[in-house]
Design an enzyme around this catalytic site. Structure first.
Site, PDB file in Angstrom:
ATOM      1  CB  CYS A  82     -19.074   7.120  16.630  1.00 48.49           C
ATOM      2  SG  CYS A  82     -18.340   6.207  17.444  1.00 48.49           S
ATOM      3  CD  GLN A 325      -4.274   3.032  -0.587  1.00 47.11           C
ATOM      4  OE1 GLN A 325      -4.953   3.733   0.560  1.00 47.11           O
ATOM      5  NE2 GLN A 325      -3.022   3.695  -1.082  1.00 47.11           N
ATOM      6  CE1 TYR A 354       9.651   4.816  -1.173  1.00 50.37           C
ATOM      7  CE2 TYR A 354       9.232   5.739  -3.232  1.00 50.37           C
ATOM      8  CZ  TYR A 354       9.955   5.609  -2.148  1.00 50.37           C
ATOM      9  OH  TYR A 354      11.026   6.603  -1.669  1.00 50.37           O
ATOM     10  CD  GLU A 375       6.336  -2.744  -1.374  1.00 49.64           C
ATOM     11  OE1 GLU A 375       5.902  -1.821  -1.510  1.00 49.64           O
ATOM     12  OE2 GLU A 375       6.574  -2.950   0.019  1.00 49.64           O
ATOM     13  CG  ASP A 429       1.418   5.435  -3.146  1.00 50.07           C
ATOM     14  OD1 ASP A 429       1.313   6.394  -2.146  1.00 50.07           O
ATOM     15  OD2 ASP A 429       0.320   4.688  -3.242  1.00 50.07           O
ATOM     16  CB  CYS A 456      -0.307   9.049   2.781  1.00 50.76           C
ATOM     17  SG  CYS A 456       1.172   8.311   3.257  1.00 50.76           S
TER      18      CYS A 456
HETATM   19  N1  SAH Z   1       1.521   2.029  -4.136  1.00 57.57           N
HETATM   20  C1  SAH Z   1       0.697   0.909  -3.300  1.00 57.57           C
HETATM   21  C2  SAH Z   1       1.371   1.181  -1.783  1.00 57.57           C
HETATM   22  C3  SAH Z   1       1.596   2.524  -1.257  1.00 57.57           C
HETATM   23  S1  SAH Z   1       2.172   2.362   0.577  1.00 57.57           S
HETATM   24  C4  SAH Z   1      -0.663   1.229  -2.985  1.00 57.57           C
HETATM   25  O1  SAH Z   1      -1.188   2.061  -3.112  1.00 57.57           O
HETATM   26  O2  SAH Z   1      -1.437   0.100  -2.694  1.00 57.57           O
HETATM   27  C5  SAH Z   1       3.907   2.462   0.391  1.00 57.57           C
HETATM   28  C6  SAH Z   1       4.534   0.855   0.198  1.00 57.57           C
HETATM   29  O3  SAH Z   1       5.918   1.534   0.052  1.00 57.57           O
HETATM   30  C7  SAH Z   1       4.428   0.088   1.107  1.00 57.57           C
HETATM   31  O4  SAH Z   1       4.048  -0.928   0.573  1.00 57.57           O
HETATM   32  C8  SAH Z   1       5.924   0.062   1.814  1.00 57.57           C
HETATM   33  O5  SAH Z   1       6.182  -1.362   2.091  1.00 57.57           O
HETATM   34  C9  SAH Z   1       6.623   0.350   0.724  1.00 57.57           C
HETATM   35  N2  SAH Z   1       8.017   1.005   1.124  1.00 57.57           N
HETATM   36  C10 SAH Z   1       8.383   1.645   2.082  1.00 57.57           C
HETATM   37  N3  SAH Z   1       9.576   2.091   1.964  1.00 57.57           N
HETATM   38  C11 SAH Z   1      10.036   1.614   1.082  1.00 57.57           C
HETATM   39  C12 SAH Z   1      11.233   1.851   0.367  1.00 57.57           C
HETATM   40  N4  SAH Z   1      12.262   2.494   0.734  1.00 57.57           N
HETATM   41  N5  SAH Z   1      11.319   1.331  -1.311  1.00 57.57           N
HETATM   42  C13 SAH Z   1      10.489   0.683  -1.632  1.00 57.57           C
HETATM   43  N6  SAH Z   1       9.281   0.478  -1.186  1.00 57.57           N
HETATM   44  C14 SAH Z   1       9.136   0.847   0.104  1.00 57.57           C
END
Ligand code: SAH
Length: 501
Positions: A82, A325, A354, A375, A429, A456
């Site tokens: 790039c 993602q 999550y 969530e 997650d 992550c």
């Molecule tokens: N497992 C999903 C999302 C992962 S990202 C995937 O792979 O697509 C992390 C997620 O946690 C986000 O959607 C965010 O909104 C949520 N989140 C953040 N803090 C939280 C909490 N205290 N309790 C529940 N969810 C939460």
């Protein structure tokens, strides 16, 4: 000791140093250590380089230095594909070979588990599996992102040319810590078609003199162009983020865009806040559908850790606001690995904390007795329910709320009825900050057979795994998955089970 006392005064701004780069920092910068152990962070230096640099800011035990000359280039140095890799900063590791990048990510997880998690080298080396890299086409993975968010503004070149000349309308990225946009319509991580889409929007804006938004004054209309694509469906969504609730000649904007192959949805998003949050809440579809779809395929994992395509897949609806993602090819592997680690036989109760739009839950549902997703974002839960229905999945339930509140409340309610929580597998997650301590405490109270942790951020992962280990769990498997090639971000899946099993 004289050496120690002198340390602070030894290094000063402007001082020249020569150093070998031995590590990579949090932002992708090179890290060198001088003979006395003094640490130097040097942007754009690559692990393995021997460089000359000048100190810009010296602290007690470390300094930031400017790369002046590469005296001996690292054997792992490559020419970034790039042209704006250095200015953009989005791909911090483009000057490093992909092979070395994967090695760095593997080592990062290993080192954090040992240093922060307090696990022994011997234990980690026994259980850790090799990172799942991406397909390497021309030194690394390119064109893997399914989402692009591009700010729109006037070019600074025009501003400089004449004080009142507004300049051309451009789209690109913000030059580090400024409000000026460096034009760039062909990010090499995104789809090739994005360039064409962005140029069509710019053409429409030029034609009708639609002003871009100006962050400094809060005036103007078009803030960002968001493009989402379904890698497997081929569907494309364009969302224009506007400082207002309409655009002039909207039908003409649509005319410019509908002929893009795969165009499925053209949406206007209103964001009138003076904020750097990109999207507002309000959406209005200008043409086509409100959402696009994409499909993720499930892999079986072979005994040697290989990914074998299976007949299963899950289809998701994606709105402009959904968390989804960004690297679908690797996401399939990430979720398939989480499914494999969960060790399901068809009868288990699984909680997916999550859960976002229910991605991992729906991967697991076909292999479990029941899945419950939790969530915090209500719209994501709406999407999760719709995604379950769309895939004919009936054994998944979704709850809005914080993991650290919903899970304890469930346990309390069950106990009040004289019942056990009866959860076999918990998958988490969380975002980068990791799990809330109350969430981890509750997991330890429930004592599921297995905990699958998708992370992550290796540092908070290591912290949380230590808490679970001290509470009676043992690490069984750890495997990084490269979701974000050319960047410093590291994703990882972990399996834990009870120590006495
Ligand atoms: N497992 C999903 C999302 C992962 S990202 C995937 O792979 O697509 C992390 C997620 O946690 C986000 O959607 C965010 O909104 C949520 N989140 C953040 N803090 C939280 C909490 N205290 N309790 C529940 N969810 C939460």
């Amino acid at each position: 000791m004289a050496g120690k006392k002198n340390k602070t005064s030894e290094y000063r701004k402007g001082q020249e140093i020569k150093v070998h780069i031995i590590d990579i920092g949090m932002r992708g910068e090179g890290i060198g250590k001088l003979e006395d152990g003094y640490t130097v962070f040097i942007k754009d230096a690559v692990i393995g380089d021997y460089v000359r640099a000048s100190i810009m800011k010296a602290n007690k035990s470390y300094a930031y230095a400017h790369l002046d000359q590469i005296l001996q280039a690292s054997p792992d140095r490559v020419e970034p594909l790039c042209p704006v890799a250095r200015q953009c900063g989005g791909c911090q590791l483009q000057a490093l070979s992909y092979e070395k990048e994967l090695e760095y990510k593997q080592n990062k997880v290993r080192a954090d588990l040992i240093r922060i998690g307090g696990f022994s080298e011997e234990e980690i080396d026994r259980i850790m599996e090799p990172i799942v890299g991406m397909q390497d086409n021309t030194n690394g993975p390119w064109r893997y992102r399914n989402k692009a968010q591009v700010p729109v503004g006037y070019s600074t070149a025009g501003k400089k040319a004449g004080r009142n000349a507004p300049g051309r309308v451009v789209a690109g990225f913000y030059a580090g810590r400024t409000h000026s946009i460096i034009p760039m319509t062909d990010c090499m991580l995104g789809e090739e078609i994005n360039k064409d889409i962005i140029n069509r929007v710019l053409t429409y804006m030029e034609l009708h003199k639609v002003p871009p938004y100006d962050e400094e004054t809060g005036k103007g209309l078009v803030r960002h162009i968001l493009i989402r694509s379904g890698k497997y469906s081929g569907q494309i969504m364009v969302c224009i983020i506007v400082n207002g609730d309409s655009l002039p000649y909207e039908a003409d904007l649509v005319d410019h865009l509908v002929t893009v192959p795969g165009m499925t949805s053209i949406v206007l998003n209103t964001n009138t806040e003076r904020t750097n949050v990109i999207l507002g809440k309000q959406l209005r579809t200008l043409w086509g559908r409100d959402e696009i779809e994409d499909t993720l395929h499930v892999y079986d994992i072979s005994a040697d850790g290989g990914f074998v395509p299976s007949a299963e897949s899950v289809t998701f609806r994606i709105s402009p606001l959904s968390f989804y993602q960004v690297n679908p090819e690797q996401t399939q592997k990430l979720y398939s690995l989480a499914l494999n680690y969960a060790g399901l036989t068809g009868t288990e109760t699984v909680w997916d904390l999550y859960c976002g739009v229910g991605t991992i839950s729906l991967f697991m549902a076909g292999h479990a007795g029941k899945v419950c997703g939790v969530e915090i974002i209500p719209e994501a839960i709406e999407n999760a329910k719709a995604n379950a229905a769309r895939n004919g999945i009936e054994n998944a339930a979704f709850y809005v709320g914080k993991a650290e509140e919903v899970l304890p409340a469930y346990v309390q309610a069950r106990k009040a009825e004289g019942e056990d929580p009866d959860i076999d597998v918990i998958c988490v997650d969380p975002p980068r900050k990791g799990c809330d301590s109350k969430c981890l405490e509750t997991i330890l109270e429930i004592r599921p057979d297995r905990v699958v942790y998708v992370s992550c951020d290796p540092a908070t992962l290591a912290r949380d795994l230590r808490i679970l280990t001290d509470g009676g769990y043992r690490l069984r498997k750890v495997r990084p998955v490269d979701q974000f090639g050319h960047t410093v971000h590291v994703e990882c899946v972990v399996l834990m089970s009870k120590a006495n099993t």
